[in-house]
Structure formats: structure tokens, C-alpha cells
Design a protein around this motif. Structure first.
Motif, PDB file in Angstrom:
ATOM      1  N   UNK A   1      -8.203 -20.619 -16.217  1.00 20.76           N
ATOM      2  CA  UNK A   1      -7.266 -19.581 -15.775  1.00 20.76           C
ATOM      3  C   UNK A   1      -5.863 -19.848 -16.299  1.00 20.76           C
ATOM      4  N   UNK A   2      -5.369 -18.955 -17.150  1.00 19.86           N
ATOM      5  CA  UNK A   2      -3.983 -19.032 -17.610  1.00 19.86           C
ATOM      6  C   UNK A   2      -3.097 -18.302 -16.605  1.00 19.86           C
ATOM      7  N   UNK A   3      -1.781 -18.378 -16.806  1.00 20.25           N
ATOM      8  CA  UNK A   3      -0.865 -17.689 -15.884  1.00 20.25           C
ATOM      9  C   UNK A   3      -1.213 -16.206 -15.808  1.00 20.25           C
TER      10      UNK A   3
ATOM     11  N   UNK B   1      -2.183  -4.081 -18.880  1.00 22.54           N
ATOM     12  CA  UNK B   1      -0.790  -4.154 -18.438  1.00 22.54           C
ATOM     13  C   UNK B   1      -0.305  -5.599 -18.330  1.00 22.54           C
ATOM     14  N   UNK B   2       0.928  -5.825 -18.715  1.00 22.39           N
ATOM     15  CA  UNK B   2       1.585  -7.126 -18.570  1.00 22.39           C
ATOM     16  C   UNK B   2       2.978  -6.922 -17.975  1.00 22.39           C
TER      17      UNK B   2
ATOM     18  N   UNK C   1       5.769 -20.194   0.028  1.00 20.36           N
ATOM     19  CA  UNK C   1       5.745 -20.276  -1.434  1.00 20.36           C
ATOM     20  C   UNK C   1       7.013 -19.631  -1.987  1.00 20.36           C
ATOM     21  N   UNK C   2       7.458 -20.051  -3.177  1.00 20.47           N
ATOM     22  CA  UNK C   2       8.698 -19.488  -3.729  1.00 20.47           C
ATOM     23  C   UNK C   2       8.533 -18.041  -4.178  1.00 20.47           C
ATOM     24  N   UNK C   3       9.651 -17.366  -4.279  1.00 26.15           N
ATOM     25  CA  UNK C   3       9.654 -15.997  -4.765  1.00 26.15           C
ATOM     26  C   UNK C   3       9.961 -15.939  -6.245  1.00 26.15           C
ATOM     27  N   UNK C   4       9.962 -14.727  -6.790  1.00 23.81           N
ATOM     28  CA  UNK C   4      10.179 -14.531  -8.225  1.00 23.81           C
ATOM     29  C   UNK C   4      10.572 -13.067  -8.449  1.00 23.81           C
ATOM     30  N   UNK C   5      11.251 -12.816  -9.561  1.00 25.59           N
ATOM     31  CA  UNK C   5      11.511 -11.431  -9.968  1.00 25.59           C
ATOM     32  C   UNK C   5      10.433 -11.014 -10.955  1.00 25.59           C
ATOM     33  N   UNK C   6       9.890  -9.817 -10.754  1.00 24.44           N
ATOM     34  CA  UNK C   6       8.846  -9.280 -11.634  1.00 24.44           C
ATOM     35  C   UNK C   6       9.388  -8.025 -12.296  1.00 24.44           C
TER      36      UNK C   6
ATOM     37  N   UNK D   1       2.972 -11.601 -19.114  1.00 18.42           N
ATOM     38  CA  UNK D   1       2.096 -12.207 -18.099  1.00 18.42           C
ATOM     39  C   UNK D   1       1.051 -11.165 -17.701  1.00 18.42           C
ATOM     40  N   UNK D   2      -0.199 -11.507 -17.882  1.00 17.53           N
ATOM     41  CA  UNK D   2      -1.286 -10.556 -17.710  1.00 17.53           C
ATOM     42  C   UNK D   2      -1.495 -10.176 -16.247  1.00 17.53           C
TER      43      UNK D   2
END
Length: 220
Positions: A38-40, A75-76, A126-131, A89-90
Motif C-alpha cells: 500500500x502506497x500513500x 482522481x488524485x 491523529x494529526x490533521x492535514x490540508x487536502x 495522492x491517489x
């Protein structure tokens, strides 16, 4: 003794040896699982799908995955952390109840986040992130993890192996860089197909690729 009789006996012994070896190999394979690397990637919920790709948008299947009904989408997105970002990022489908970003520990260094090693869906603290998508972006307060190595299997296979859902087992990787993997979570469902999932860092360290096999270790 007739030379033809000797040759016939040798032939029978050779065939017997080959049959025994084939049966032994079959028994060995019955206590193993194919590996999926499994990749990111990212799983999106409906609200974030709308925000990133437009209201009512749907994922487009690019490639079916090892688990029934699961697929890599065309979509990525881009994910952005405090220190850096990663593009393309898939997105994996289908949509889920809550958005989840699965990265490696090394990816966390690039992004500036520390993903905990977790079972899928366990996103507490868990940490957050901007998408960032083509139609907009979202800032998540949580959802970034490094996936805990795990094995999907059906109830029938679990019964044959003597395993139960939620159990932790050991598997053995063969080859030049082979190793014993501890703390492999067993996940059992009628919806699953037999497959062990490890991330790309683990696969690189072990020298394995998609479709290679891991062997179940009988614990005393």
C-alpha cells in the motif's frame, strides 16, 4: 534384471517424489497469504468529495484492488502539511463515512506531521492535514495515519487457520531480506479476500512486491 524394469522403477520413484513435493508445497501455500503493498493514498467522505471535486461528483474507477469492491480511482489530490506537500495522492473508492489519509512515516517527515500507526478507522488524536482538489480544498483536524500491518480473510479461512477477528499474529517473509513480522492484525469478514497489507516502507525493507507471499507462523 530387465533394464526396462529398472527404468520403470526409477520413473515411478521420480514421479512419486514430484507428487510428494507438490503436495508439501500445496500444504505450505495453504498457510500463507498474498501480499498487497500500500502506497500513500486517501479515502474521502461525501462532504469532502463535494468540496474537492464539486457537488455530486463521483469517483472514476482506474483499477480494481485485491479487496472486493475496492478500487483505485482516477482522481488524485494534493496533501499539505506544516512543512511541505505531496501531489497526485491517489483517492481510493468507494467513499467512506470519514476522510482518512494513509501515509508512510517518511511521508510524515516531508509533510511535517507524525502519523500514528493505527488500524483503519481509528483516527482519535491523529494529526490533521490540508487536502487540495481541482474544485476546492478542506482542512481536516484529524485523519492522518500510518496503517497498521494487517491481514484480510474470510470466516472460513480464519476457522481453518484457527484465527479470530482482532487477533494479532506473526507472519514470515522469505528471501534474501526476509524477516518475521510481529503484531499483524487479523481482520475477518465475508466481504474480504485473503490478503496481507503492508506499506511501501515495509515492502522495500523486506524486498517484496504485490503478489509475493507471507507465511503464517504457528505460535506455541
Amino acid at each position: 534384471m530387465d533394464k526396462r524394469c529398472v527404468n520403470s522403477e526409477e520413473f515411478v520413484r521420480e514421479i512419486t517424489r514430484l507428487v510428494v513435493e507438490a503436495l508439501q508445497e500445496q500444504q505450505r501455500l495453504e498457510r500463507s497469504t498474498p501480499i498487497g503493498v500500500s502506497n500513500r493514498h486517501i479515502h474521502l467522505d461525501r462532504a469532502d468529495m463535494d468540496a474537492l471535486f464539486g457537488p455530486g461528483s463521483e469517483l472514476t474507477v482506474k483499477k480494481m484492488l485485491g479487496q472486493p469492491g475496492q478500487y483505485a480511482a482516477e482522481e488524485t489530490v494534493t496533501i499539505r502539511g506544516p512543512k511541505g506537500e505531496m501531489s497526485r495522492v491517489r483517492v481510493l473508492g468507494p467513499l467512506r463515512k470519514e476522510t482518512q489519509v494513509e501515509i508512510s512515516i517518511a511521508d510524515g517527515f516531508v509533510l511535517g506531521v507524525k502519523p500514528p500507526v493505527r488500524e483503519s478507522g481509528q483516527l482519535e488524536d491523529s494529526p490533521g492535514i490540508e487536502i487540495i482538489g481541482p474544485k476546492g480544498s478542506v482542512k481536516k483536524e484529524r485523519g492522518v495515519i500510518a496503517a497498521l500491518r494487517h491481514i484480510h480473510m474470510t470466516p472460513e479461512i480464519a476457522r481453518r487457520l484457527g484465527y479470530r477477528d482482532g487477533q494479532y499474529v506473526q507472519t514470515r517473509i522469505e528471501g534474501l531480506r526476509g524477516a518475521l513480522l510481529c503484531n499483524v492484525l487479523v481482520r475477518v469478514s465475508e466481504k474480504y479476500a485473503l490478503e496481507m497489507h503492508i506499506d511501501v516502507e515495509e515492502a522495500n525493507a523486506l524486498g517484496v512486491k504485490n503478489g509475493d507471499r507471507a507465511f503464517f507462523v504457528e505460535e506455541e
